[in-house]
Write an enzyme that holds these catalytic residues in place. Structure first.
Site, PDB file in Angstrom:
ATOM      1  CG  ASP A 173      -5.994  -1.769  14.969  1.00 46.34           C
ATOM      2  OD1 ASP A 173      -6.702  -0.989  14.242  1.00 46.34           O
ATOM      3  OD2 ASP A 173      -4.944  -1.336  15.793  1.00 46.34           O
ATOM      4  CG  ASP A 232      -2.706 -13.316   4.584  1.00 42.92           C
ATOM      5  OD1 ASP A 232      -3.712 -12.470   5.724  1.00 42.92           O
ATOM      6  OD2 ASP A 232      -3.091 -14.014   3.777  1.00 42.92           O
ATOM      7  N   PRO A 272      -5.220  -4.366   1.225  1.00 41.75           N
ATOM      8  CG  PRO A 272      -3.311  -3.628   2.376  1.00 41.75           C
ATOM      9  CD  PRO A 272      -4.427  -3.292   1.385  1.00 41.75           C
ATOM     10  CD  GLU A 314       0.467  -4.346   9.751  1.00 36.93           C
ATOM     11  OE1 GLU A 314      -0.284  -3.670  10.402  1.00 36.93           O
ATOM     12  OE2 GLU A 314       0.132  -4.484   8.562  1.00 36.93           O
ATOM     13  CB  THR A 327      -6.252  -0.796   6.404  1.00 35.43           C
ATOM     14  OG1 THR A 327      -6.402  -1.878   5.847  1.00 35.43           O
ATOM     15  CG2 THR A 327      -4.897  -0.560   6.757  1.00 35.43           C
ATOM     16  CG  ASP A 328     -10.901   2.287   5.685  1.00 32.96           C
ATOM     17  OD1 ASP A 328     -11.639   2.445   6.496  1.00 32.96           O
ATOM     18  OD2 ASP A 328      -9.858   3.067   5.833  1.00 32.96           O
ATOM     19  CD  GLN A 382      -0.974  -0.814   3.546  1.00 30.93           C
ATOM     20  OE1 GLN A 382      -2.347  -0.629   3.572  1.00 30.93           O
ATOM     21  NE2 GLN A 382      -0.244  -1.386   4.535  1.00 30.93           N
TER      22      GLN A 382
END
Ligand code: SPD
Length: 283
Positions: free
Chosen positions: A155, A137, A162, A106, A157-158, A31
């Site tokens: 927690d 992953d 990913p 993460e 991302t939108d 990203q």
């Protein structure tokens, strides 16, 4: 010359913040990552053009995504955090003395490195000896770790890029199996103003995997619309309850014991999106 960050929320809406300085930008394998120093909110982490966290308002999101599920669990010892590479959720999780191990999964190691370098007040607990950091992953991790955690916190991302695979029925079923008996999960679940139909689908998916499914909210100024949802799936315990004194005396800025229940009281327009029969709120 003034420098502004502008975030597109939809075709008709953008929010802007004046920035002092762009501290870092890069394209990671997953990203676009940027750390900007803003006048209003301090340093800010941006992924794929969306605000993830800022120094000034991060406490709201991180306290609410963490303390609600951890206080609901009678004795959380092993906690899995999926995403959360900035470290804010790790920091809050470690406020619970019962916690013996936190596994942070993460997918993008560059997020962790950027947070360590530019966001020390958020990433400050990543080196605690109870923290096991895995750069991998989260989807595969929950498939491979069964009956291993008391609480899982997604927690992410939108739900684009990913994180897309962290928002579907199969993933929540795998989270169910990675939890021990009596365990519960929470996932950040977007804005009820901007993403109502998405939340409705998420409730259906979590509700198909867990016997108890409840939605709660917090006001987060730098996220689209300022009103944010979190969705809880629980095997057994009621996430609105919790009687631990684990947080007494801790320096919290948003979460209170009264909010444990109050955050689940939904306004009428959300009940119109997700009817009380689809959720267990208030039961
Ligand atoms: N639209 C922003 C949603 C971001 C949710 N995750 C933030 C990660 C902070 N630890």
């Amino acid at each position: 010359m003034e420098l502004w960050y502008s975030e597109k929320h939809n075709d008709d809406l953008r929010i802007s913040m004046r920035i002092k300085e762009s501290l870092h930008t890069e394209r990671t394998p997953y990203q676009d990552l940027a750390v900007l120093d803003t006048v209003q909110y301090g340093r800010m982490l941006v992924l794929d053009g969306l605000v993830m966290t800022t120094e000034k308002d991060e406490f709201i999101y991180h306290e609410m995504i963490t303390h609600v599920p951890l206080i609901a669990h009678p004795q959380p010892e092993r906690v899995l955090i999926i995403g959360g590479g900035d470290g804010g959720t790790v920091r809050e999780t470690l406020r619970h003395n019962s916690v013996k191990q936190v596994v942070l999964v993460e997918i993008d190691g560059r997020v962790i490195e950027a947070a360590r370098k530019y966001l020390p007040t958020i990433s400050c607990a990543l080196d605690d000896e109870r923290v096991d950091i895995r750069v991998e992953d989260g989807i595969r991790f929950v498939q491979e770790n069964i009956n291993a955690f008391d609480v899982v916190i997604v927690d992410s991302t939108d739900p684009i890029g990913p994180a897309e695979g962290l928002f579907n029925r199969e993933f929540y079923q795998n989270v169910f199996h990675t939890l021990r008996p009596g365990g519960l999960m929470v996932a950040q679940s977007e804005s009820p103003y901007m993403n109502g139909s998405f939340i409705k689908r998420m409730v259906a998916d979590v509700g198909s995997a867990f016997p108890i499914c409840k939605l709660y909210m917090a006001a987060i100024p730098t996220y689209p619309s300022g009103l944010w949802c979190f969705l809880c799936g629980s095997k057994e315990v009621d996430p609105e309850e919790g009687c631990s004194d684990r947080l007494d005396g801790k320096p919290l800025k948003y979460y209170t014991r009264a909010l444990q229940k109050a955050a689940f009281q939904l306004p009428a327009f959300i009940n119109d999106i997700v009817s009380p029969s689809e959720l267990n709120n208030g039961e």
